[in-house]
Scaffold this motif. Sequence first.
Motif, PDB file in Angstrom:
ATOM      1  N   MET A 384      -0.319 -43.344  -9.329  1.00 34.46           N
ATOM      2  CA  MET A 384      -1.054 -43.165  -8.085  1.00 34.46           C
ATOM      3  C   MET A 384      -0.234 -42.406  -7.045  1.00 34.46           C
ATOM      4  N   ASP A 385       1.074 -42.651  -7.016  1.00 32.51           N
ATOM      5  CA  ASP A 385       1.936 -42.037  -5.995  1.00 32.51           C
ATOM      6  C   ASP A 385       2.576 -40.741  -6.467  1.00 32.51           C
ATOM      7  N   ASP A 386       2.149 -40.222  -7.602  1.00 33.61           N
ATOM      8  CA  ASP A 386       2.763 -39.001  -8.137  1.00 33.61           C
ATOM      9  C   ASP A 386       2.164 -37.720  -7.579  1.00 33.61           C
ATOM     10  N   LEU A 387       1.174 -37.848  -6.683  1.00 37.09           N
ATOM     11  CA  LEU A 387       0.685 -36.682  -5.944  1.00 37.09           C
ATOM     12  C   LEU A 387       1.555 -36.544  -4.701  1.00 37.09           C
ATOM     13  N   GLN A 388       2.353 -35.486  -4.635  1.00 30.96           N
ATOM     14  CA  GLN A 388       3.334 -35.340  -3.565  1.00 30.96           C
ATOM     15  C   GLN A 388       3.088 -34.069  -2.751  1.00 30.96           C
ATOM     16  N   PRO A 389       3.301 -34.139  -1.427  1.00 31.54           N
ATOM     17  CA  PRO A 389       3.248 -32.909  -0.622  1.00 31.54           C
ATOM     18  C   PRO A 389       4.278 -31.917  -1.159  1.00 31.54           C
ATOM     19  N   PHE A 390       3.872 -30.670  -1.267  1.00 31.86           N
ATOM     20  CA  PHE A 390       4.802 -29.676  -1.812  1.00 31.86           C
ATOM     21  C   PHE A 390       5.938 -29.430  -0.838  1.00 31.86           C
ATOM     22  N   ASP A 391       7.131 -29.291  -1.388  1.00 34.66           N
ATOM     23  CA  ASP A 391       8.317 -29.038  -0.589  1.00 34.66           C
ATOM     24  C   ASP A 391       9.150 -27.987  -1.308  1.00 34.66           C
ATOM     25  N   ALA A 392       9.372 -26.853  -0.660  1.00 36.97           N
ATOM     26  CA  ALA A 392      10.026 -25.718  -1.316  1.00 36.97           C
ATOM     27  C   ALA A 392      11.441 -26.051  -1.781  1.00 36.97           C
ATOM     28  N   GLU A 393      12.220 -26.728  -0.922  1.00 32.82           N
ATOM     29  CA  GLU A 393      13.594 -27.051  -1.309  1.00 32.82           C
ATOM     30  C   GLU A 393      13.632 -27.997  -2.497  1.00 32.82           C
ATOM     31  N   ARG A 394      12.788 -29.034  -2.448  1.00 32.45           N
ATOM     32  CA  ARG A 394      12.776 -29.992  -3.557  1.00 32.45           C
ATOM     33  C   ARG A 394      12.260 -29.331  -4.843  1.00 32.45           C
ATOM     34  N   TYR A 395      11.318 -28.441  -4.683  1.00 31.61           N
ATOM     35  CA  TYR A 395      10.784 -27.724  -5.838  1.00 31.61           C
ATOM     36  C   TYR A 395      11.887 -26.891  -6.504  1.00 31.61           C
ATOM     37  N   VAL A 396      12.617 -26.131  -5.718  1.00 35.64           N
ATOM     38  CA  VAL A 396      13.680 -25.294  -6.264  1.00 35.64           C
ATOM     39  C   VAL A 396      14.800 -26.166  -6.830  1.00 35.64           C
ATOM     40  N   TYR A 397      15.069 -27.295  -6.162  1.00 31.68           N
ATOM     41  CA  TYR A 397      16.058 -28.224  -6.709  1.00 31.68           C
ATOM     42  C   TYR A 397      15.613 -28.712  -8.088  1.00 31.68           C
ATOM     43  N   GLY A 398      14.307 -28.982  -8.231  1.00 33.81           N
ATOM     44  CA  GLY A 398      13.789 -29.413  -9.519  1.00 33.81           C
ATOM     45  C   GLY A 398      14.002 -28.385 -10.605  1.00 33.81           C
ATOM     46  N   LEU A 399      14.004 -27.101 -10.234  1.00 31.75           N
ATOM     47  CA  LEU A 399      14.215 -26.026 -11.204  1.00 31.75           C
ATOM     48  C   LEU A 399      15.686 -25.880 -11.591  1.00 31.75           C
ATOM     49  N   PHE A 400      16.587 -26.112 -10.637  1.00 28.71           N
ATOM     50  CA  PHE A 400      18.018 -25.835 -10.855  1.00 28.71           C
ATOM     51  C   PHE A 400      18.880 -27.077 -10.611  1.00 28.71           C
ATOM     52  N   ALA A 401      18.345 -28.269 -10.876  1.00 27.66           N
ATOM     53  CA  ALA A 401      18.997 -29.522 -10.471  1.00 27.66           C
ATOM     54  C   ALA A 401      20.480 -29.596 -10.840  1.00 27.66           C
ATOM     55  N   GLU A 402      20.792 -29.428 -12.119  1.00 34.50           N
ATOM     56  CA  GLU A 402      22.183 -29.623 -12.557  1.00 34.50           C
ATOM     57  C   GLU A 402      23.128 -28.603 -11.921  1.00 34.50           C
ATOM     58  N   GLY A 403      22.714 -27.339 -11.911  1.00 28.64           N
ATOM     59  CA  GLY A 403      23.562 -26.302 -11.334  1.00 28.64           C
ATOM     60  C   GLY A 403      23.776 -26.486  -9.844  1.00 28.64           C
ATOM     61  N   LEU A 404      22.723 -26.872  -9.121  1.00 28.54           N
ATOM     62  CA  LEU A 404      22.840 -27.058  -7.673  1.00 28.54           C
ATOM     63  C   LEU A 404      23.704 -28.270  -7.339  1.00 28.54           C
ATOM     64  N   GLU A 405      23.595 -29.313  -8.141  1.00 25.17           N
ATOM     65  CA  GLU A 405      24.429 -30.499  -7.906  1.00 25.17           C
ATOM     66  C   GLU A 405      25.905 -30.156  -8.053  1.00 25.17           C
ATOM     67  N   LYS A 406      26.221 -29.334  -9.034  1.00 23.88           N
ATOM     68  CA  LYS A 406      27.622 -28.922  -9.214  1.00 23.88           C
ATOM     69  C   LYS A 406      28.091 -28.079  -8.030  1.00 23.88           C
ATOM     70  N   GLU A 407      27.233 -27.188  -7.545  1.00 26.63           N
ATOM     71  CA  GLU A 407      27.598 -26.355  -6.416  1.00 26.63           C
ATOM     72  C   GLU A 407      27.838 -27.187  -5.167  1.00 26.63           C
ATOM     73  N   MET A 408      26.993 -28.198  -4.944  1.00 29.15           N
ATOM     74  CA  MET A 408      27.162 -29.052  -3.760  1.00 29.15           C
ATOM     75  C   MET A 408      28.442 -29.865  -3.845  1.00 29.15           C
ATOM     76  N   GLU A 409      28.790 -30.280  -5.053  1.00 28.34           N
ATOM     77  CA  GLU A 409      30.031 -31.025  -5.243  1.00 28.34           C
ATOM     78  C   GLU A 409      31.234 -30.147  -4.907  1.00 28.34           C
ATOM     79  N   LYS A 410      31.161 -28.861  -5.298  1.00 30.04           N
ATOM     80  CA  LYS A 410      32.254 -27.940  -4.996  1.00 30.04           C
ATOM     81  C   LYS A 410      32.401 -27.738  -3.483  1.00 30.04           C
ATOM     82  N   ILE A 411      31.276 -27.615  -2.804  1.00 35.96           N
ATOM     83  CA  ILE A 411      31.308 -27.421  -1.351  1.00 35.96           C
ATOM     84  C   ILE A 411      31.903 -28.632  -0.656  1.00 35.96           C
ATOM     85  N   GLU A 412      31.541 -29.828  -1.125  1.00 35.47           N
ATOM     86  CA  GLU A 412      32.072 -31.057  -0.521  1.00 35.47           C
ATOM     87  C   GLU A 412      33.560 -31.202  -0.763  1.00 35.47           C
ATOM     88  N   ASP A 413      33.999 -30.767  -1.975  1.00 33.47           N
ATOM     89  CA  ASP A 413      35.438 -30.836  -2.287  1.00 33.47           C
ATOM     90  C   ASP A 413      36.223 -29.832  -1.449  1.00 33.47           C
TER      91      ASP A 413
END
Length: 413
Positions: A384-413
């Motif tokens: 029932m709750d799987d209909l979500q308002p579209f969000d461009a950032e979350r959408y792109v994160y969904g496409l590149f999740a693993e790569g973006l997580e690694k990039e954010m970790e590098k920035i934080e380090d």
Amino acid sequence: MSFFKRLKEKLTGSTIEEKVEHEQAENLEAQPQLDEVDGFESDKEEPAVITNEVIEQIIEEIDETQEEKAEELVQEEETLPSPVEEVEEQKPSAWSITQKFKNGLAKTRDSFTSKVNDLVARYRKVDEEFFEELEEVLLQADVGFETVMELMDKLRFEVQRKNIKDTEGIQAIISEKLVEIYEAGEENIIELNLQPQGELTVILFVGVNGVGKTTTIGKLAHRLSKEGKSVVLAAGDTFRAGAIDQLQVWGDRVGCEVIKQSEGSDPAAVIYDAIAAAKKRGADVLICDTAGRLQNKVNLMKELEKVHRVISREIPNAPHEVLLALDATTGQNALIQAQTFKEATNVTGIVLTKLDGTAKGGIVLAIRNKLHIPVKFVGLGEKMDDLQPFDAERYVYGLFAEGLEKEMEKIED
């Protein structure tokens, strides 16, 4: 605000409920174990002999503890959040919403991102051959020719401007440029055009058969009801066998009244009755279902125009939203449908269903960039709750999740 900063805020956002759960977990860890509590020290070598006097003493201590707990509860009641705050606590967290996008785009990511990763691994340098293969990968994901060409131009310019030589971090640049293309010149594009308090909002749903239109109406009614809106449903799909009953089932599930007539009735008459009923009941939102129709059936499209005229006559400036339900798994055919429906009914937004079931989730970008119609909601699952308002950032994160997580970790380090 930079892309990574915006993305991090959405990924790490937390609700009051998350904070309370975190504090409760910490308190639980800090509580003494049973063998540390006074009077219950363990003695494995010599078990204590429990006499009647000891039992009476334990009972007295328990009674005193219960009285203290009762006093603490009374004091805590004075600091409990108001009902409004409790509603806020029940909202899904930013992280859980982001995870819905990540999970919902798993098929697209497995297909699309794996090819991008393979491309990055094979090309250590960013050159014209790399761009040509990347272009092909994007086209295979149904991102759309115009969008891909625009993205390639932006990437080439960015690579030249920053003097980028290798492919490390290229996924982050692709992600940022995709978001820029989607959001170009638009503000609050995902927000529904809800009318002020006391005025009826009319939402008209259109689309071909089999795209999940009626199910989406039920899920949207559920979302609006959770937000405190009074919702009425109009069973305007009077042609498809079982369509009225299907909408009634959803109305019962979400607690919304369904205005209906017999199968085969004039859809415009049903919508007319529904508007009158919604006004009489002081409803906030009226969601109108319509018969599924192919975009090339002239008679059916004219009937849809008739429904539109009836709504406009009864409520000036209505319908306030015309939402086109599209099946993401149909790829480029969905783009053709959107183009034709836009011409016939002045579509204001897209609801892209079954995004979790396709490996070509790039169609979101193709629709937005070619037709300039915002994708307002996406279906990321069957719940029932799987209909979500579209969000461009979350959408792109969904496409590149693993790569973006690694990039954010590098920035934080």
